[in-house]
Design a protein around this motif. Structure first.
Motif, mmCIF file in Angstrom:
data_model
loop_
_atom_site.group_PDB
_atom_site.id
_atom_site.type_symbol
_atom_site.label_atom_id
_atom_site.label_comp_id
_atom_site.label_asym_id
_atom_site.label_seq_id
_atom_site.Cartn_x
_atom_site.Cartn_y
_atom_site.Cartn_z
ATOM 1 N N LEU A 1 -38.048 -105.136 9.826
ATOM 2 C CA LEU A 1 -38.268 -105.401 10.623
ATOM 3 C C LEU A 1 -38.799 -105.171 11.505
ATOM 4 C CD1 LEU A 1 -33.890 -105.419 10.613
ATOM 5 C CD2 LEU A 1 -35.855 -107.179 10.466
ATOM 6 N N VAL A 2 -39.423 -106.252 12.295
ATOM 7 C CA VAL A 2 -40.310 -105.054 14.093
ATOM 8 C C VAL A 2 -40.564 -106.110 15.196
ATOM 9 C CG1 VAL A 2 -42.269 -104.240 11.952
ATOM 10 C CG2 VAL A 2 -42.884 -106.689 13.110
ATOM 11 N N MET B 1 -49.062 -109.026 6.518
ATOM 12 C CA MET B 1 -48.474 -110.510 7.196
ATOM 13 C C MET B 1 -47.179 -110.029 8.190
ATOM 14 S SD MET B 1 -48.297 -112.389 2.724
ATOM 15 C CE MET B 1 -50.179 -112.588 2.276
ATOM 16 N N LEU B 2 -47.958 -110.624 9.425
ATOM 17 C CA LEU B 2 -46.807 -110.332 10.108
ATOM 18 C C LEU B 2 -46.524 -112.068 10.446
ATOM 19 C CD1 LEU B 2 -45.452 -108.807 12.649
ATOM 20 C CD2 LEU B 2 -47.357 -109.255 13.870
ATOM 21 N N LYS C 1 -39.350 -110.951 14.061
ATOM 22 C CA LYS C 1 -40.098 -110.834 13.615
ATOM 23 C C LYS C 1 -39.853 -109.309 11.909
ATOM 24 C CE LYS C 1 -43.584 -111.786 17.403
ATOM 25 N NZ LYS C 1 -42.450 -112.275 18.473
ATOM 26 N N THR C 2 -41.285 -109.577 11.250
ATOM 27 C CA THR C 2 -41.502 -109.143 10.360
ATOM 28 C C THR C 2 -42.723 -108.589 9.459
ATOM 29 O OG1 THR C 2 -41.203 -110.631 8.074
ATOM 30 C CG2 THR C 2 -38.805 -109.661 9.269
ATOM 31 N N LEU C 3 -42.828 -107.512 8.825
ATOM 32 C CA LEU C 3 -44.399 -107.499 8.382
ATOM 33 C C LEU C 3 -44.290 -106.660 7.483
ATOM 34 C CD1 LEU C 3 -47.688 -106.588 9.579
ATOM 35 C CD2 LEU C 3 -46.084 -104.039 9.744
ATOM 36 N N LEU D 1 -39.461 -101.407 13.532
ATOM 37 C CA LEU D 1 -37.121 -101.211 13.833
ATOM 38 C C LEU D 1 -36.407 -100.685 12.839
ATOM 39 C CD1 LEU D 1 -36.790 -104.511 15.815
ATOM 40 C CD2 LEU D 1 -37.021 -102.049 16.909
ATOM 41 N N GLU D 2 -37.021 -101.247 11.424
ATOM 42 C CA GLU D 2 -36.295 -101.307 9.986
ATOM 43 C C GLU D 2 -36.984 -101.422 9.282
ATOM 44 O OE1 GLU D 2 -31.446 -101.501 7.771
ATOM 45 O OE2 GLU D 2 -32.781 -102.739 10.359
#
Length: 410
Positions: free
Chosen positions: A232-233, A331-332, A345-347, A369-370
């Motif tokens: 998580l970003v 991949m964002l 948003k995820t990376l 973030l996590e």
């Protein structure tokens, strides 16, 4: 435990009806493509695939008398355009041979370089002119044409002592030019759904093992898999470096009705130039493992399949931005639905890293973030699946509820 040995044999029960899988093997000069294709041919043949190796057209013309290093700009572009056209003709010829001559087998075309490699040599402006003059589009040449792209990083990056011009008469690049060209070649494929970058962080044999892993994974057949990472970003798109090339597209995943624990997903991938459609079939989870097969759909097939959408499974909508950072394909994703994940948003990065995360260079313009890779539901569920997204959504909802409780107590 699932059998990862070469004795495993492909069957229609595993991968569906026989079809032709196209895989590009590309990379910078002196990257190991020839050796990789030889090893892949043996491995895949032992698994029951009919394997065809499509030769590199540029090398074929150079050894036959072409001399691109002596051409002026106009001549060089004409040569590259001819190579691109011939590349597609030869690939299509091999595909037709596979369909007609080995109709009862799954076939693999190992393409020594692919259509988008031309972009690295002529630049964006000239490539755009070539596309316009021939009525071609990037999605047509990149997304619809190949199932996977395997980029082997040149020995000029990380294995300099092995860089040589001796084993290829068509190779003329200096080590600095090889490094520059390698970056251009990998960036030319950014935007493909299945781009794997195989760098030189360990020995050559390890590099070949990672090539086999990537190809087997793209085909949906047994192979040892490296653990992907998913975070998580927070990220402001404006914070991206100005010189960082990326591709961006919209995604809608629709999930179809099934009678067991399998998952059938159709995807609409929307880009400025055109829209492409894809099918992914995940088998039921057996002893912690799950078979996965993917292919491109025609618009007609997509329209037929979407009628079987499962009303109980929410569609997943998001915007994806893909980019390369330190030889890794990131991949964002920005989610738009399901509602509980909207704005999240995820990376994601899936490439195996020799030596583990200690050698992974994460993009500094993305705030982590996590790490959700540590979640118990993560390991045995395929990425972009309905189950994994719902598990993420439940986690987010649970955290939001806990935060609300803390606020009320305070």
């Amino acid at each position: 435990k699932r059998d990862h040995s070469p004795s495993w044999t492909v069957t229609p029960a595993e991968l569906g009806p026989p079809r032709v899988h196209r895989i590009v093997i590309t990379g910078g000069p002196c990257a190991g493509k020839t050796t990789a294709m030889a090893k892949l041919s043996v491995r895949l043949s032992n698994m029951g695939f009919a394997v065809y190796v499509v030769p590199e057209l540029a090398t074929l013309t150079i050894t036959g008398g072409a001399n691109p290093s002596a051409y002026n700009r106009q001549q060089f572009v004409a040569w590259e355009t001819a190579i691109l056209r011939a590349q597609m003709d030869v690939e299509d010829t091999f595909a037709e041979i596979a369909k007609q001559c080995t109709p009862d087998q799954h076939s693999v075309l190992l393409c020594d370089r692919g259509t988008m490699d031309v972009l690295a040599y002529v630049g964006h402006d000239t490539f755009a002119e070539i596309l316009e003059e021939n009525n071609w589009t990037i999605p047509q040449l990149r997304d619809k044409r190949y199932n996977a792209v395997i980029h082997l990083v040149s020995a000029a990056i990380g294995a300099e002592e092995y860089y040589s011009l001796e084993n290829n008469k068509a190779r003329y690049e200096t080590i600095d030019r090889a490094r520059e060209l390698d970056g251009k070649l990998s960036r030319a494929w950014v935007g493909h759904n299945a781009l794997y970058i195989i760098e030189n962080s360990a020995g050559f044999e390890d590099k070949m093992v990672r090539v086999i892993q990537a190809v087997c994974e793209s085909l949906g057949v047994p192979a040892p898999r490296a653990k992907p990472r998913w975070w998580l970003v927070e990220c402001d798109p404006e914070a991206f470096p100005k010189d960082l090339e990326f591709a961006e597209w919209g995604i809608v995943h629709t999930f179809l009705k099934t009678s067991d624990d399998s998952e059938i997903r159709i995807t609409k991938k929307s880009q400025p130039q055109s829209t492409t459609y894809h099918l992914r079939v995940q088998g039921a989870i057996v002893r912690g493992e799950q078979s996965v097969s993917e292919r491109t759909l025609s618009y007609k097939e997509y329209r037929t399949l979407i009628k079987e959408a499962d009303p109980e499974r929410t569609s997943i909508r998001k915007t994806r931005r893909a980019f390369i950072w330190h030889n890794e394909y990131f991949m964002l994703d920005t989610f738009h639905s399901p509602p509980a994940a909207a704005g999240v948003k995820t990376l994601f990065v899936e490439k195996p890293i020799a030596g583990g995360d200690s050698q992974r260079e994460l993009p500094p313009f993305v705030k982590l973030l996590e790490d959700v890779t540590t979640r118990k539901w993560f390991s045995n569920i395929a990425h972009d699946s309905w189950r994994r997204t719902m598990a993420l959504t439940e986690d987010l909802a649970s955290k939001k509820k806990q935060q609300e409780v803390k606020i009320r107590k305070s």
